[in-house]
Motif scaffolding. Sequence first.
Motif, PDB file in Angstrom:
ATOM      1  N   ALA A   1      87.714  39.274 100.704  1.00 11.43           N
ATOM      2  CA  ALA A   1      86.761  38.584  99.832  1.00 11.43           C
ATOM      3  C   ALA A   1      86.053  37.432 100.557  1.00 11.43           C
ATOM      4  O   ALA A   1      85.366  36.642  99.944  1.00 11.43           O
ATOM      5  CB  ALA A   1      87.477  38.069  98.593  1.00 11.43           C
TER       6      ALA A   1
ATOM      7  N   GLY B   1      84.141  34.357  95.503  1.00 12.14           N
ATOM      8  CA  GLY B   1      83.423  34.490  94.242  1.00 12.14           C
ATOM      9  C   GLY B   1      81.941  34.234  94.397  1.00 12.14           C
ATOM     10  O   GLY B   1      81.440  34.030  95.506  1.00 12.14           O
ATOM     11  N   MET B   2      81.239  34.296  93.276  1.00  8.97           N
ATOM     12  CA  MET B   2      79.837  33.900  93.300  1.00  8.97           C
ATOM     13  C   MET B   2      79.505  33.133  92.035  1.00  8.97           C
ATOM     14  O   MET B   2      80.043  33.376  90.969  1.00  8.97           O
ATOM     15  CB  MET B   2      78.925  35.114  93.461  1.00  8.97           C
TER      16      MET B   2
ATOM     17  N   LEU C   1      82.477  37.597 100.430  1.00 11.04           N
ATOM     18  CA  LEU C   1      82.605  38.572  99.351  1.00 11.04           C
ATOM     19  C   LEU C   1      81.396  39.508  99.288  1.00 11.04           C
ATOM     20  O   LEU C   1      81.547  40.712  99.135  1.00 11.04           O
ATOM     21  CB  LEU C   1      82.730  37.818  98.025  1.00 11.04           C
ATOM     22  N   LEU C   2      80.218  38.926  99.404  1.00 10.17           N
ATOM     23  CA  LEU C   2      78.993  39.683  99.125  1.00 10.17           C
ATOM     24  C   LEU C   2      78.399  40.282 100.396  1.00 10.17           C
ATOM     25  O   LEU C   2      78.702  39.844 101.507  1.00 10.17           O
ATOM     26  CB  LEU C   2      77.955  38.760  98.471  1.00 10.17           C
TER      27      LEU C   2
ATOM     28  N   ARG D   1      75.190  40.946 102.951  1.00 16.22           N
ATOM     29  CA  ARG D   1      74.129  40.068 103.443  1.00 16.22           C
ATOM     30  C   ARG D   1      72.934  40.955 103.786  1.00 16.22           C
ATOM     31  O   ARG D   1      73.105  41.994 104.443  1.00 16.22           O
ATOM     32  CB  ARG D   1      74.567  39.329 104.701  1.00 16.22           C
TER      33      ARG D   1
ATOM     34  N   GLY E   1      83.920  36.951  90.049  1.00 18.33           N
ATOM     35  CA  GLY E   1      84.517  37.513  91.249  1.00 18.33           C
ATOM     36  C   GLY E   1      86.009  37.221  91.330  1.00 18.33           C
ATOM     37  O   GLY E   1      86.591  36.617  90.423  1.00 18.33           O
TER      38      GLY E   1
ATOM     39  N   GLU F   1      77.088  32.204  96.945  1.00 16.00           N
ATOM     40  CA  GLU F   1      78.445  32.693  97.183  1.00 16.00           C
ATOM     41  C   GLU F   1      79.375  31.510  97.381  1.00 16.00           C
ATOM     42  O   GLU F   1      79.039  30.549  98.071  1.00 16.00           O
ATOM     43  CB  GLU F   1      78.496  33.623  98.401  1.00 16.00           C
TER      44      GLU F   1
END
Lengths: 314, 256
Positions: free
Chosen positions: B47, A66-67, B50-51, B53, A217, A62
Amino acid sequence: MIKESFSIRGVEFKNRVLVASGTFGYGDEVKDLVDVSKLGGICTKSLSWKPRDGNPPRRIVETPSGMLNSIGLANIGVHNFIDEKLPYLRQVDTKVIVNIAASSLQEYCDVLRLLEEQEGIDGYEINVSCPNVKEGGLNFGTDCSMTRRISEQLRALTEKPLIIKLTPNVTHISEFARAVEEAGADAVSVINTVIGMAVDIHKKKPKLSTVTGGLSGPAIKPIALAKVYEVAQAVKIPILGIGGIMTAEDAIEFLLVGATAVQVGTANFINPGTGVDVAEGLRRFAEQHQLADVAQLVGAMESNVEFSILQSWL
Amino acid sequence: MIFQRLVTVVGREEVAEGIFALSLESAEVANSARPGQFINVRFSETALPLLRRPFSISRVDGSSIELLFNVIGQGTRLLASKRIGDRVDVLGPLGIPFGHQGGFDTAVIVAGGLGIAPFPFLTGLLKREKKRIATFVGAKTARQLVTRRLDDVQVATDDGSEGFRGTVVELLERNLSSNPVMRPKMFGCGPTPMLKALSAFAQEAGIECELSLEGDMACGVGLCQGCPVERANGRRKYALVCVEGPTFNCKEIVLR
């Protein structure tokens, strides 16, 4: 009743939101979580002739908004796809675009020929722009004459929609879009990931096993919008806009700069139902603005072209 | 069945230095979760991060699930700042649970650092099934040691501030050589070097051993292909930690 659908080469997509290749598997992974019948279409994970293991870990990092990924086109191969995944995809009530990746012109042709013999495929998206494999991938996607040849040869093999997915990692993406249009492709997907990198300062090593990877992203949305805008000035074929779309508002930006439709990518990793939400939001926006057809948004941006720096490129 | 739900934080506790337990209310996830499974959590609407976990499901208590984590970066710092009543977005339960049934009498649980996370849940189930349990926990130092809700615990610390001075696998080897256990099966979770040592020991001793792995994953459901672990044999080179794990028989994988 608002018209949400659009067509490519006579194939009608029920709305303008698809899910991007490599972010939705082969569709069956999240069938309990997402009603795919509310999507315009599914672009499958890239398929090659033989299964590919993909790159060693670490494949994902990450980065701000974004990634970075370096999956390396890990996929089950076209034969396993036909046996194991296509039966499910034949039943889904949405359009199925099979994405093809290859390391030679011959391989692209072989995969497409085999898929032409199958039922249940609505079109093809050609990945000439994967940044994470040594052979093929970007070598093709950054070579305009090679991109043209691939498009020409595949065009000769199918009457179904042929979509070429372009890389932003070139100086003028519009040149590639033009070449692909002249070669007879029906649409372009703009953009694939942007080459990027992240470094582990404690180990003094790149975080990804392949050193660089593809950035996706929200971080790349402004880049993607500029590329879609550039391509929209250069070609008449439809553009599928991709790059950091998380919401309907993001999708509308892409339509306004000239995308006919959009693909939702990285957002699927966070919420696999994002595409459905974006499609719903797009419909609501059209409703609020009393549009008869979502198409009225496509290319509807008012701009001072004389101030656009793009002019010197085109 | 995988659920995606906005759930409420119903408990929060700092259980050791920089290590937090967070309880989330979700009857659906709690009811269908099995020891060894995980959830993928989004705790920001922006963001950053963003992801999601991934976190092991550390315990199920009625209709709530508990996570155990340490603050290592931006994401976990934000998660540690959550208060009771805050909401987070949970996807789960995910992954393949530990194989807790079958031919063993004594469960030998081996955890390094935050590798204890999945074991309170497993311990509860094993106790209900009347299995014997021996637990070995390693930590850098006593201040970062967490042994709550585990059974029959022996401790190793790197600095010797509590228990055996050395690694948890060294402690395990000494113990098993002096006090052999009847029909053991090992369950391990922790940093990769520890899991490699445990796997080598298990295979040499001929003891069945399941490991719970971490992976750098985005989606947790097999979409992103981000979390490969090398397979020891078979046609495919990699398995995905999220859908083919996170639990693996140690003989099936190669740790690097």
